[in-house]
Write a protein that holds these residues in place. Structure first.
Motif, short mmCIF file in Angstrom:
data_model
loop_
_atom_site.label_atom_id
_atom_site.label_comp_id
_atom_site.label_asym_id
_atom_site.label_seq_id
_atom_site.Cartn_x
_atom_site.Cartn_y
_atom_site.Cartn_z
N ARG A 248 1.82 6.64 -7.10
CA ARG A 248 0.65 7.45 -7.51
C ARG A 248 1.06 8.84 -7.43
O ARG A 248 0.67 9.79 -8.09
N ALA B 167 3.14 12.00 2.97
CA ALA B 167 2.85 10.70 3.03
C ALA B 167 3.55 9.67 3.87
O ALA B 167 3.04 9.02 4.83
N ALA C 128 -5.02 2.40 -1.89
CA ALA C 128 -4.16 2.36 -2.99
C ALA C 128 -4.38 0.91 -3.48
O ALA C 128 -4.35 0.96 -4.85
N ASP D 243 -10.24 8.68 -4.28
CA ASP D 243 -10.22 7.06 -4.15
C ASP D 243 -11.57 6.45 -4.59
O ASP D 243 -11.59 5.29 -4.39
N GLU E 183 0.78 -1.13 -0.04
CA GLU E 183 0.00 0.08 -0.15
C GLU E 183 0.96 1.26 -0.13
O GLU E 183 0.68 2.14 -0.67
N ASP E 184 1.85 1.32 0.92
CA ASP E 184 2.72 2.45 1.02
C ASP E 184 3.54 2.75 -0.14
O ASP E 184 3.37 3.87 -0.65
N ARG F 285 -2.93 10.76 0.81
CA ARG F 285 -3.28 9.44 1.22
C ARG F 285 -4.31 9.28 2.28
O ARG F 285 -4.54 10.21 3.09
N SER F 286 -4.70 8.07 2.36
CA SER F 286 -5.42 7.61 3.80
C SER F 286 -4.79 6.61 4.21
O SER F 286 -3.92 5.80 3.51
N TYR G 49 -7.25 -0.26 2.70
CA TYR G 49 -6.04 -0.15 1.78
C TYR G 49 -6.45 0.63 0.43
O TYR G 49 -6.51 -0.18 -0.63
N VAL H 12 1.11 4.03 -2.87
CA VAL H 12 0.88 5.60 -2.54
C VAL H 12 1.62 6.61 -3.10
O VAL H 12 1.41 7.36 -3.62
N HIS H 13 3.25 6.22 -3.04
CA HIS H 13 4.05 6.98 -3.44
C HIS H 13 4.22 6.93 -5.03
O HIS H 13 4.65 7.98 -5.92
N HIS I 269 -6.94 10.67 7.06
CA HIS I 269 -7.05 11.07 5.60
C HIS I 269 -6.06 12.47 5.70
O HIS I 269 -6.25 13.18 6.46
#
Lengths: 208, 226
Positions: free
Chosen positions: A146, B202, A184, B17, A139-140, B137-138, A182, A143-144, B186
């Motif tokens: 994206r 993040a 992402a 999202d 997930e992390d 992000r969340s 999650y 995120v980066h 969030h």
């Protein structure tokens, strides 16, 4: 290429990794069903003659037997730069995630097997914590990715790394983890589902 | 939108999202919700339960401006009324068959829902209204939301606020209590933050998560397990 043969268990996510990749590549393999639950056929002398360590799936490609999902995915990706980049930096990134899928991410597979077939409870076991930790690493990373405009684990399009990682995220509800934790991963699962030739397995709905 | 606890408005997820024509799940204080966006871009929040057989609607799919249940394909329009039953295609479903829509608002880059029956309409918050917000992000955090709120410097009694974290610009933090001991955090950045700044935020979220979970005695460390 001589005939492809896949020794396969429909409910096994490692076998699904290879079925999914075959389908995305537009390849057909003759499937040989292995009765793992309840038959325990992975330990039978007949199957051990094919796969000495009892690993599933087994792919026969160009007359060679490749045992285990990671090896079978690599063998199929060989010579396909879109799926297995030739530039070393990107190749290294794919290798990193293949290793992750075969290592820390196994906790998710063990959780799912225990919940579906072994009667494990919902307690906060060390295995569950390790499985959640592994999903969070994915997930992390996404995120980066994206934030820099990427939608896939490596580079601008799907690679064999995405295929190796996909079932763990798509099937996490089988062991009690919700997609909502999650966001992402959820979006990436949708992107994988949208690939031409995508196929499901039990536990992954047809729609989404 | 007020960030206070009055009015029963909760930040469910980042607007970014919830893609067009998709449905997602969310949980507020143990109440499961289906959150979906129709083809026109409008967000809807319903209880996550099909009126037919109780299947979770968040596992369904959006077709022709309606949310369809995965189980038997019953479709429900934006007002919650059943509009189509595949097994009885010629039947006009009675108005009593309906899902339960909740009040929804979408602002500051977040999808909000009011989970209390007579929740008052959201009020403006000058600091949150003063900027356009870029989604970062969340994160799911296995710790009480109040503890996370304190840790990020949220004003007392607020679930969302524009924070002056550092000199590089403001951060919108919003907390969703999922159940006792778990929440979603969030994070959004005031426009126009550079991409480096978004990466930093993040990472900051991951730090907040790690420290809050350590305080709560929850550690999720990946590794090789048997």
């Amino acid at each position: 290429m001589s005939e492809l043969v896949l020794h396969d268990d429909e409910l096994d996510e490692d076998c699904y990794r290879v079925r999914l990749f075959l389908s995305l590549l537009g390849l057909e393999a003759r499937r040989v069903a292995v009765d793992v639950v309840p038959g325990g056929a992975q330990d039978s002398p007949g199957f051990r003659a094919v796969s000495p360590a009892g690993l599933l799936p087994v792919l026969r490609i160009d007359g060679q037997m490749v045992c285990g999902a990671g090896g079978a995915l690599l063998a199929l990706a060989h010579g396909r730069p879109a799926w297995l980049p030739e530039v070393r930096a990107d190749f290294a990134r794919v290798a990193h995630w293949l290793q992750f899928a075969a290592g820390p991410l196994r906790a998710t597979l063990l959780m799912r097997r225990a919940c579906l077939f072994g009667g494990a409870g919902d307690g906060q076991s060390a295995r569950r914590r390790a499985a959640v930790g592994a999903l969070r690493i994915m997930e992390d990373h996404l995120v980066h990715r994206r934030l820099e405009g990427g939608a896939w684990f490596v580079g601008d399009g799907p690679t064999v790394a995405d295929i190796a990682l996909f079932p763990a995220a798509a099937l996490c509800r089988d062991w009690g983890e919700e997609y909502s934790a999650y966001p992402a991963l959820r979006r990436w699962v949708r992107a994988v589902r949208g690939l031409p030739g995508f196929v499901t397995m039990p536990g992954i709905p047809d729609y989404g | 939108m007020s960030g206070t606890c009055d009015g029963g408005w909760y930040p469910l997820m980042l607007s970014a999202d919830l893609e067009l024509g998709t449905v997602a799940g969310s949980t507020v204080l143990g109440r499961d919700l289906a959150v979906w966006r129709d083809g026109e871009g409008q967000a809807h929040v319903w209880d996550d339960r099909c009126p037919h057989r109780g299947m979770r609607l968040s596992l369904g799919f959006v077709r022709e401006g309606a949310l369809a249940c995965l189980y038997h394909g019953w479709r429900f329009g934006v007002d919650g009324r059943c509009v189509h039953i595949p097994a009885h295609p010629d039947l006009s479903p009675p108005g009593t068959i309906r899902a339960a829509p909740l009040p929804v608002a979408e602002c500051h880059g977040l999808v909000w829902a009011s989970v209390e029956e007579d929740g008052s309409l959201p009020e403006g918050d000058p600091a949150m209204d003063a900027a356009a917000w870029v989604p970062v992000r969340s994160l799911r955090i296995e710790a009480p939301w109040q503890d996370v709120a304190r840790a990020v410097g949220m004003p007392d009694g607020h679930r969302a606020a524009a924070l002056d974290r550092d000199v590089e610009g403001r951060v919108l933090a919003a907390l969703l209590p999922v159940r006792e001991g778990a929440c979603m955090l969030h994070l959004l950045a005031a426009a126009s933050a550079g991409v480096e700044r978004l990466h930093d935020l993040a990472d900051w979220g991951q730090d907040v998560r790690a420290r809050a979970e350590e305080r709560a005695g929850q550690v999720f460390l990946a590794g090789v397990v048997a």
